[in-house]
Design an enzyme around this catalytic site. Structure first.
Site, PDB file in Angstrom:
ATOM      1  N   PHE A 126       0.852  -1.188   0.000  1.00 28.83           N
ATOM      2  CA  PHE A 126       0.000   0.000   0.000  1.00 28.83           C
ATOM      3  C   PHE A 126       0.893   1.244   0.000  1.00 28.83           C
ATOM      4  CE2 PHE A 126      -2.867   3.195   1.730  1.00 28.83           C
ATOM      5  CZ  PHE A 126      -4.022   2.940   1.023  1.00 28.83           C
ATOM      6  N   ASP A 197       0.754  -4.721   8.864  1.00 31.73           N
ATOM      7  CA  ASP A 197      -0.339  -3.786   8.617  1.00 31.73           C
ATOM      8  C   ASP A 197      -1.607  -4.612   8.405  1.00 31.73           C
ATOM      9  OD1 ASP A 197      -2.221  -2.010   7.584  1.00 31.73           O
ATOM     10  OD2 ASP A 197      -0.713  -0.802   6.548  1.00 31.73           O
ATOM     11  N   TYR A 222     -11.577   2.449   9.763  1.00 28.83           N
ATOM     12  CA  TYR A 222     -12.766   2.804   8.958  1.00 28.83           C
ATOM     13  C   TYR A 222     -13.114   1.769   7.896  1.00 28.83           C
ATOM     14  CZ  TYR A 222      -8.915   4.815   6.181  1.00 28.83           C
ATOM     15  OH  TYR A 222      -7.740   4.995   5.505  1.00 28.83           O
ATOM     16  N   LYS A 223     -12.357   0.684   7.830  1.00 30.91           N
ATOM     17  CA  LYS A 223     -12.670  -0.354   6.837  1.00 30.91           C
ATOM     18  C   LYS A 223     -13.574  -1.397   7.490  1.00 30.91           C
ATOM     19  CE  LYS A 223      -8.589   0.804   4.195  1.00 30.91           C
ATOM     20  NZ  LYS A 223      -7.127   0.731   4.196  1.00 30.91           N
ATOM     21  N   ARG A 370     -12.644  -3.912  -7.738  1.00 24.01           N
ATOM     22  CA  ARG A 370     -12.457  -4.530  -6.426  1.00 24.01           C
ATOM     23  C   ARG A 370     -13.800  -4.649  -5.719  1.00 24.01           C
ATOM     24  NH1 ARG A 370      -8.642  -1.870  -1.811  1.00 24.01           N
ATOM     25  NH2 ARG A 370     -10.282  -0.314  -1.977  1.00 24.01           N
TER      26      ARG A 370
HETATM   27  C1  LIG Z   1      -6.361   1.820   4.105  1.00 24.38           C
HETATM   28  C2  LIG Z   1      -4.924   1.535   4.367  1.00 24.38           C
HETATM   29  C3  LIG Z   1      -4.136   2.465   5.036  1.00 24.38           C
HETATM   30  C4  LIG Z   1      -4.722   3.798   5.386  1.00 24.38           C
HETATM   31  O1  LIG Z   1      -3.875   4.649   6.007  1.00 24.38           O
HETATM   32  P1  LIG Z   1      -4.447   6.066   6.492  1.00 24.38           P
HETATM   33  O2  LIG Z   1      -3.354   6.633   7.273  1.00 24.38           O
HETATM   34  O3  LIG Z   1      -5.698   5.789   7.273  1.00 24.38           O
HETATM   35  O4  LIG Z   1      -4.810   6.856   5.290  1.00 24.38           O
HETATM   36  C5  LIG Z   1      -2.818   2.127   5.308  1.00 24.38           C
HETATM   37  N1  LIG Z   1      -2.306   0.936   4.935  1.00 24.38           N
HETATM   38  C6  LIG Z   1      -3.052   0.019   4.277  1.00 24.38           C
HETATM   39  C7  LIG Z   1      -2.472  -1.278   3.886  1.00 24.38           C
HETATM   40  C8  LIG Z   1      -4.375   0.308   3.970  1.00 24.38           C
HETATM   41  O5  LIG Z   1      -5.107  -0.573   3.313  1.00 24.38           O
END
Ligand SMILES: *Cc1c(COP(=O)(O)O)cnc(C)c1O
Length: 411
Positions: A126, A197, A222-223, A370
């Protein structure tokens, strides 16, 4: 065997998680396959936020830090999240964003492995994970090197230079799952720490941080945890490391005695030292409602339904529009997170056409459609209906319409 809608209706009748759907506020006529990007609103959240705003803030004002327990909310929500990711309650705290928590733990981890300068990750991780590491390396001016190795090469890349292995457990684009236990053991054999992560795994799979002997982890609120847009994230530090880890963002909320107002920093014991500034109470209250529902669910049942929904979606897309799409996600459900990613050169317009039909998925450049499957509020028939809409979008060619070609800032 050809599936019918009645087959999926039968699965819904036997679904042990079916009762959770009524706890969420789902708009009429929408099949929501994007809970992997922004989870839906739990009904309890609106009432909770109204209470926090009107009573706790509006009436009780600053007294609420004590009387409403605001000051302990990061640890309380963290303790609930711990139960979802296979950790102990005092190993997780809710704070900041995933990006900020990545920085905090990656910077702390390299200090735990003096003499080693490499942080190992994989290409295509990511973006924020890689960007944060690059920023850290730049800030430390040569004391840290970011090295990337393809998934198949990670084990051999774990040399004695590696301080930290940072991986996203479930890949955001492909949905592929890393072997957390195996890679953690390999990292430990090489003398390195691991930082996982869990943004696409917390609330989606039965994560077992402690059983895997993980060291550090971060994840998103938030997911799959349904904490609301921009919800606070969380971080995990295994108990055995907690006294040794020095937080690089040594803010007063992580101080041993913040209200003594001393000049010198002294880290709080345990997980609390990873707090930095004053927490967002509105955000944490909303996150607590989302996490509370998740914590009631049996994660083994959640995982079983998620895998089954993904398997069914792959089968139905093959049945209804054979050869129309590539399959980017693993076909084997045990290797896949809670999403199915298809590929098509016109994927963006197709996702827009699907959204116009009320089926909300998302698009990831360059060609990935997705679809996230969230077992607490989706029914098996939704998988059928979504597949049918997708097949109709392909068959009708409606995605070619002008209105589906424009790209928004957020895809
Ligand atoms: C959604 C996501 C993030 C989000 O990071 P934010 O700091 O909340 O924007 C980070 N890492 C991964 C792998 C994600 O899927």
């Amino acid at each position: 065997m050809t599936l019918t809608r009645a087959d999926l209706e039968a699965l819904d009748r036997d679904d042990p998680l079916a009762g959770f759907r009524s706890r969420f506020s789902l708009p009429e006529g929408v099949i929501y396959l994007d809970g992997n990007s922004l989870g839906v609103l739990p009904k309890a959240t609106a009432a909770r936020l109204a209470d926090v705003v009107q009573r706790e803030w509006g009436m009780d004002l600053i007294r609420s830090w004590n009387s409403a327990g605001w000051i302990d909310l990061p640890q309380r929500v963290g303790g609930l999240i711990a139960g979802i990711v296979g950790a102990e309650p005092d190993e997780v705290v809710a704070a900041d964003s995933t990006s900020v928590n990545l920085f905090k733990l990656a910077a702390a981890a390299v200090r735990l492995r003096p003499g080693r300068r490499v942080i190992l990750s994989e290409p295509g991780n990511f973006p924020t994970d890689l960007y944060i590491l690059q920023g850290l390396a730049e800030m430390l001016d040569g004391q840290v090197e970011v090295r990337l190795a393809e998934r198949e090469r990670l084990a051999e890349a774990l040399t004695d230079e590696v301080a930290l292995l940072l991986l996203t457990h479930v890949h955001y684009k492909t949905g592929r799952v890393h072997d957390m236990a195996g890679l953690t053991a390999a990292a430990h054999r090489a003398g390195a720490l691991t930082l996982w992560d869990l943004s696409h795994s917390a609330g989606a799979l039965d994560v077992e941080l402690n059983r895997c002997n993980a060291d550090l982890a971060v994840g998103c609120g938030y997911k799959y945890l349904n904490g609301g847009p921009g919800a606070p994230a969380f971080l995990y530090v295994a108990r055995r490391h907690q006294d040794a880890v020095r937080p690089p963002l040594s803010g007063w909320m992580g101080h041993a005695a913040p209200f003594d107002f001393r000049d010198d920093y002294a880290p709080a014991p345990g997980i609390t030292r990873h707090l930095c500034g004053t927490p967002s109470i509105l955000g944490l209250a909303a996150l607590e409602e989302g996490v509370r529902i998740m914590a009631e669910a049996d994660m083994a049942q959640v995982r079983a339904k998620s895998v089954r929904m993904g398997d069914l979606f792959i089968q139905l897309v093959g049945q209804m529009c054979p050869d129309a799409f590539g399959l980017l996600s693993p076909r084997d459900g045990s290797l896949r997170g809670s999403q199915v990613s298809l590929t098509h050169p016109q994927g963006h317009a197709m996702v827009q056409a699907l959204i116009a039909r009320g089926v909300i998925g998302d698009f990831r450049a360059p060609d990935v459609l997705r679809f996230g499957f969230t077992p607490l509020y989706l029914r098996y028939v939704d998988v059928w209906d979504a597949s049918r809409h997708l097949a109709e979008v392909v068959r009708s060619g409606e995605w070619q319409e002008e209105r589906f070609q424009a790209r928004g800032k957020v895809t």
